[in-house]
Structures are given as structure tokens and as C-alpha cells.
Design an enzyme around this catalytic site. Structure first.
Site, PDB file in Angstrom:
ATOM      1  N   SER A 270       0.840  -1.195   0.000  1.00  0.00           N
ATOM      2  CA  SER A 270       0.000   0.000   0.000  1.00  0.00           C
ATOM      3  C   SER A 270       0.883   1.257   0.000  1.00  0.00           C
ATOM      4  O   SER A 270       1.585   1.513  -0.958  1.00  0.00           O
ATOM      5  CB  SER A 270      -0.959  -0.034   1.196  1.00  0.00           C
ATOM      6  OG  SER A 270      -1.920   0.988   1.122  1.00  0.00           O
TER       7      SER A 270
ATOM      8  N   GLU B 271      -5.605  -5.439  -4.426  1.00  0.00           N
ATOM      9  CA  GLU B 271      -5.225  -5.970  -3.120  1.00  0.00           C
ATOM     10  C   GLU B 271      -4.767  -7.426  -3.243  1.00  0.00           C
ATOM     11  O   GLU B 271      -5.159  -8.147  -4.158  1.00  0.00           O
ATOM     12  CB  GLU B 271      -6.405  -5.856  -2.151  1.00  0.00           C
ATOM     13  CG  GLU B 271      -6.741  -4.411  -1.813  1.00  0.00           C
ATOM     14  CD  GLU B 271      -7.920  -4.265  -0.866  1.00  0.00           C
ATOM     15  OE1 GLU B 271      -8.536  -5.299  -0.519  1.00  0.00           O
ATOM     16  OE2 GLU B 271      -8.234  -3.117  -0.481  1.00  0.00           O
TER      17      GLU B 271
ATOM     18  N   HIS C 237      -4.600  -0.692  -3.795  1.00  0.00           N
ATOM     19  CA  HIS C 237      -6.041  -0.916  -3.552  1.00  0.00           C
ATOM     20  C   HIS C 237      -6.818  -0.518  -4.806  1.00  0.00           C
ATOM     21  O   HIS C 237      -7.917   0.037  -4.738  1.00  0.00           O
ATOM     22  CB  HIS C 237      -6.543  -0.091  -2.359  1.00  0.00           C
ATOM     23  CG  HIS C 237      -5.799  -0.326  -1.082  1.00  0.00           C
ATOM     24  ND1 HIS C 237      -6.021  -1.410  -0.268  1.00  0.00           N
ATOM     25  CD2 HIS C 237      -4.814   0.396  -0.485  1.00  0.00           C
ATOM     26  CE1 HIS C 237      -5.217  -1.349   0.791  1.00  0.00           C
ATOM     27  NE2 HIS C 237      -4.468  -0.266   0.669  1.00  0.00           N
TER      28      HIS C 237
END
Length: 286
Positions: free
Chosen positions: A143, A212, A185
Site C-alpha cells: 500500500s 489488493e 487498492h
């Protein structure tokens, strides 16, 4: 141009840590999970792994989660460095740990915290030097940790205002992989528009959208997809119309001839040649 000898593993967030009860659409954690790839690239279960949860608001909890996840894979040497300031990035104990690590893993959170607290520091310089010159050295990030690898880093922005100039906020990253702009994401949060704007701003870069539980192994200029989801590649090199520079903030944008690839586990992309190699249709991964 001299090739980097180390390995980068950016991850789209929410990677399997071996504790998910519902394993629908998950890969086997021990054999094919993303963190198992990280361990293998770093040299196996004896590798020294340093976790840096600088981006997180809850660094202790995040650090403990990674300790548990890597221990599930059999790793015996996992250390967490709680770097919360620029001064911490000059801590001799932390510097020693980064110099000795086989793998440094950045957690998710706020990517700007990574660049503000580590960018330009001794630890940052060590990471760049080791990545450039040491075969087998791994820098992984999930992330925020993945997004911070870029030179032109997405720092935030609205997915609901996609394709409107100003929907994406850019910031300077750690410049580990200057050729790419990375978003995470990607599928789950509908971030197609903000990567499109990012490559419109920087049409010499390749945009990467990571779903993800999906990541990339980047070695010697070759990108290989790992994990259970998709990777979207935005190639702007042949844009025929790009009005990003002349528009006022808040104005809808138009781009033409933006090439987009959708890749999955095992597919590859050559950064320099900008060529895709996908697994054959009869592959067991499909």
C-alpha cells in the site's frame, strides 16, 4: 544505463498474512502467497527481515502482525524499526539493522510519512545504495510502502472525481523505481482515474495499478505479477491528445491513445521495452 542488482516488491495492500478464514480467491499462503515470495527472494527463512511501519497510525500492532505472518512462514529473524521522525532515520541502531537486513519491508498507511521521515536520510541512502549494488537485497512495501517507491508519488486524491484535473495529489517519493508511478487498492477503491491523471502529468512514466493481495517482483527491469488479483498497466508513451497542462483545476480531462494492459499472476512486463508477456491460455494459473 546500469541495471539495479536488488529486487523491489510493491504490493497492492491487504496481502494475505495467513490468518484469513475465507480463502476464496486466495492462493496457498505457504507456497504462493505474496509474503512467501518476499521470503524466497530474500534468501529463505533464515533471512534477516526488517519491518518499517512508519506510514501506519498503529505501528506497534502492524509490526506485530508482520512478525506473526513471517513467523508463520518459518522466519526466525524479524525486526521492527519504529521510525517516527527524521531523527530516528539517523539512529545508529536502526542504521545497523538496515545495513544487515536481507529484506526491508514498508507497511501501509500514509505514504507521505515515509518520505517525510526517511527521505534524504542515512537510511534512505543505504536503501538506494544496497538496491543498486547488492544482488538478493529486497525492498518490499505494501500500500503506502509500495507507492513510496516511485519518484513521482501519488500522495492522495479523490476516486469519485476521476478524470477531473486536480483529483490526484502528487508528492516526491523515495525514487527507488523512477520509471513507475504506483497506486494500490486499485480495483477495490476505483482508482483508474487518478492513475490516468498521474500519467497525464508525467507522460514519461508508466502507471501501475495494484489490486489488493497482488504485487510485483521487479528485477533487472522485468516486472512479474504475483498474488491473487490483477495489475493494470498504463502506458502513456503514445498519447495523441493530452490536455492536462492547459486545463484549470476541476475541469474534466481528455486523453487519447492511452494503452492499458490487464495482467494477472505470472504475467510479465519489460519496463524499458514496454512489452507485455502473458501466460498462455492453457496455463494452470488461468
Amino acid at each position: 544505463m546500469k541495471r539495479n542488482k536488488g529486487t523491489l516488491i510493491p504490493i497492492g495492500g491487504n496481502e494475505d498474512k495467513g490468518v484469513v478464514e475465507d480463502d476464496f480467491n486466495k492462493l496457498d499462503y505457504i507456497e504462493e502467497g505474496i509474503l512467501s515470495h518476499v521470503v524466497r527472494e530474500a534468501g529463505g527463512v533464515e533471512a534477516k527481515i526488517v519491518v518499517i511501519p512508519t506510514a501506519s497510525r498503529i505501528p506497534k500492532e502492524v509490526g506485530n502482525n508482520y512478525i506473526d505472518a513471517f513467523e508463520t512462514l518459518g522466519c526466525k529473524h524479524v525486526t521492527v524499526l519504529n521510525i517516527r521522525s527524521k531523527q530516528d532515520s539517523e539512529n545508529p541502531e536502526f542504521i545497523t539493522a538496515v545495513k544487515a537486513a536481507n529484506c526491508v519491508m514498508f507497511s501501509g498507511g500514509d505514504q507521505s510519512k515515509i518520505t517525510d521521515r526517511i527521505g534524504g536520510s542515512s537510511i534512505h541512502n543505504i536503501l538506494i545504495n544496497r538496491y543498486k549494488n547488492e544482488k538478493g537485497f529486497v525492498i518490499a512495501g505494501t500500500s503506502a510502502g509500495a507507492m513510496a517507491m516511485a519518484q513521482e508519488m501519488i500522495a492522495g486524491g479523490s476516486a469519485t472525481e476521476s478524470f477531473v484535473k486536480g483529483a490526484v495529489n502528487m508528492y516526491k517519493g523515495l525514487s527507488l523505481i523512477p520509471e513507475l508511478i504506483i497506486d494500490t487498492h486499485f480495483i477495490q477503491r476505483g482508482r483508474f482515474g487518478r492513475v490516468s491523471e498521474a500519467v497525464a502529468k508525467f507522460p514519461d512514466k508508466i502507471g501501475i495499478g495494484l489490486a489488493e493481495d497482488t504485487g510485483l517482483i521487479i528485477k533487472h527491469g522485468i516486472v512479474e505479477v504475483i498474488g491473487s488479483g490483477m495489475v493494470i498497466i498504463f502506458d502513456p508513451r503514445k498519447l495523441k491528445h493530452n490536455n492536462e497542462r492547459i486545463l484549470k483545476v476541476g475541469t474534466p480531462m481528455s486523453l487519447t491513445n492511452l494503452k492499458v494492459h490487464v495482467l494477472a499472476n505470472g504475467d510479465r512486463f519489460n519496463i524499458k521495452k514496454k512489452k507485455v508477456k502473458v501466460l498462455p491460455v492453457e496455463s494452470p494459473f488461468i
